[in-house]
Motif scaffolding. Structure first.
Motif, PDB file in Angstrom:
ATOM      1  N   GLY A 144       0.802  -1.225   0.000  1.00  0.00           N
ATOM      2  CA  GLY A 144       0.000   0.000   0.000  1.00  0.00           C
ATOM      3  C   GLY A 144       0.827   1.264   0.000  1.00  0.00           C
ATOM      4  O   GLY A 144       0.320   2.344   0.319  1.00  0.00           O
ATOM      5  N   ALA A 145       2.110   1.158  -0.359  1.00  0.00           N
ATOM      6  CA  ALA A 145       2.994   2.319  -0.399  1.00  0.00           C
ATOM      7  C   ALA A 145       2.961   2.956  -1.784  1.00  0.00           C
ATOM      8  O   ALA A 145       2.582   2.326  -2.769  1.00  0.00           O
ATOM      9  N   LEU A 146       3.359   4.201  -1.845  1.00  0.00           N
ATOM     10  CA  LEU A 146       3.327   4.968  -3.089  1.00  0.00           C
ATOM     11  C   LEU A 146       4.502   4.595  -3.996  1.00  0.00           C
ATOM     12  O   LEU A 146       5.640   4.487  -3.543  1.00  0.00           O
ATOM     13  N   GLN A 212       3.281  16.351  -4.269  1.00  0.00           N
ATOM     14  CA  GLN A 212       2.598  15.072  -4.167  1.00  0.00           C
ATOM     15  C   GLN A 212       3.084  14.276  -2.954  1.00  0.00           C
ATOM     16  O   GLN A 212       2.287  13.626  -2.256  1.00  0.00           O
ATOM     17  N   LEU A 213       4.380  14.301  -2.681  1.00  0.00           N
ATOM     18  CA  LEU A 213       4.912  13.565  -1.541  1.00  0.00           C
ATOM     19  C   LEU A 213       4.437  14.161  -0.224  1.00  0.00           C
ATOM     20  O   LEU A 213       3.997  13.442   0.684  1.00  0.00           O
ATOM     21  N   ARG A 214       4.531  15.485  -0.086  1.00  0.00           N
ATOM     22  CA  ARG A 214       4.158  16.127   1.182  1.00  0.00           C
ATOM     23  C   ARG A 214       2.671  15.991   1.470  1.00  0.00           C
ATOM     24  O   ARG A 214       2.269  15.788   2.623  1.00  0.00           O
ATOM     25  N   ARG A 219       7.624  10.724   4.115  1.00  0.00           N
ATOM     26  CA  ARG A 219       8.844  11.240   4.729  1.00  0.00           C
ATOM     27  C   ARG A 219      10.087  10.501   4.227  1.00  0.00           C
ATOM     28  O   ARG A 219      11.193  11.019   4.287  1.00  0.00           O
ATOM     29  N   THR A 220       9.936   9.262   3.770  1.00  0.00           N
ATOM     30  CA  THR A 220      11.075   8.447   3.347  1.00  0.00           C
ATOM     31  C   THR A 220      10.940   8.121   1.868  1.00  0.00           C
ATOM     32  O   THR A 220       9.863   7.715   1.412  1.00  0.00           O
TER      33      THR A 220
END
Length: 288
Positions: A144-146, A212-214, A219-220
């Protein structure tokens, strides 16, 4: 105005927005006058920039802070919400910018695309890099990670390619073949993946990657791709300066020479993150 140094920027004249009631000018009048401006700018050889707003399929990049008034856009969005009205284009030479908030500036695996993976790489072959990157991507999706797929290309007129004088030739020659920016099919993209298009080595400058990340609370960042000391290192340095935690999948990246790869792996990356193997990263995935 000097046409060579002036750009027309047209904001949010797209199907999902021009249907609204506006004042004091109707949206129809705004579109007609914007078209007149755009036609004049193109005729003069000036740049026309068409900006549109939309959100990702999972709606994770839409701002959701508490407010006193409801947002002017409701979700889910209709399929044609972000389509530029056809009278405005885009036409050859126009730029289309996709944003994810009111303003157009904040925010608009590395280079594993068809024409880059055809190169000779070392110490790992491009085939091995793709296979290990696929293993990482599959594991991330399962957890379920991006997964973010970054590709590099340039505009049709080549105006966004850096052309400063250098001692060594750039690793990319123009004109680019039509399939240059196509992600290798083994990697996707699949539902839930993000695709970022960059126009230089690093993946942060001039793209929506940081946004998109924030907005997803990332964070990693685990980095893989080609080439270690070009796209990967440039992106890593920028990410580190933005205070992201970095993990480098050493055997899922490669340079154009073993020496270049080893210098980055042995000298730069240990000072800004953790260097690990693909197997070690997939084994640790999901650990807090």
């Amino acid at each position: 105005m000097n046409a060579k140094s002036t750009a027309l920027v047209v904001i949010d004249l797209q199907r999902g927005i021009v249907q609204r009631q506006t004042a004091p000018h109707s949206s129809r009048d705004v579109v007609d006058r914007a078209k007149k401006l755009a036609d004049a700018f193109r005729k003069a050889g000036a740049l026309v920039v068409l900006v549109r707003v939309t959100y990702s399929r999972d709606d994770a990049d839409r701002l959701k802070a508490p407010t006193d008034a409801a947002a002017p856009v409701s979700v889910p969005l209709p399929p044609d919400f972000a389509d530029i009205v056809p009278e405005l284009g885009p036409f050859d030479g126009d730029l289309v910018i996709t944003k994810h908030q009111w303003g157009a500036f904040y925010g608009t695996e590395l280079d594993l695309q068809l024409r880059i993976v055809q190169r000779q790489t070392a110490p790992h072959s491009s085939r091995d890099v793709v296979d290990r990157a696929k293993k990482l991507a599959d594991a991330f999706r399962k957890a379920g990670a991006l997964v973010v797929l970054v590709r590099v290309t340039y505009s049709r007129d080549d105006a966004d390619r850096l052309k400063a004088p250098t001692d060594a030739a750039a690793p990319v020659s123009v004109p680019l073949p039509p399939d240059f920016a196509d992600i290798v099919p083994e990697l996707g993209p699949f539902d839930g993946d993000l695709v970022i298009t960059k126009h230089q080595w690093g993946a942060f400058y001039g793209t929506e990657l940081d946004l998109q990340l924030r907005r997803r609370g990332i964070r990693t960042i685990v980095l893989a791709g080609i080439a270690t000391n070009f796209g990967v290192e440039s992106t890593a340095r920028d990410a580190w300066e933005r205070n992201y935690e970095l993990v480098f999948a050493e055997d899922a990246m490669a340079g154009l020479s073993s020496e270049a790869h080893q210098f980055a792996i042995g000298t730069i990356f240990p000072r800004i993150g953790l260097v690990r193997s693909t197997d070690a990263i997939t084994a640790a995935l999901g650990e807090s």
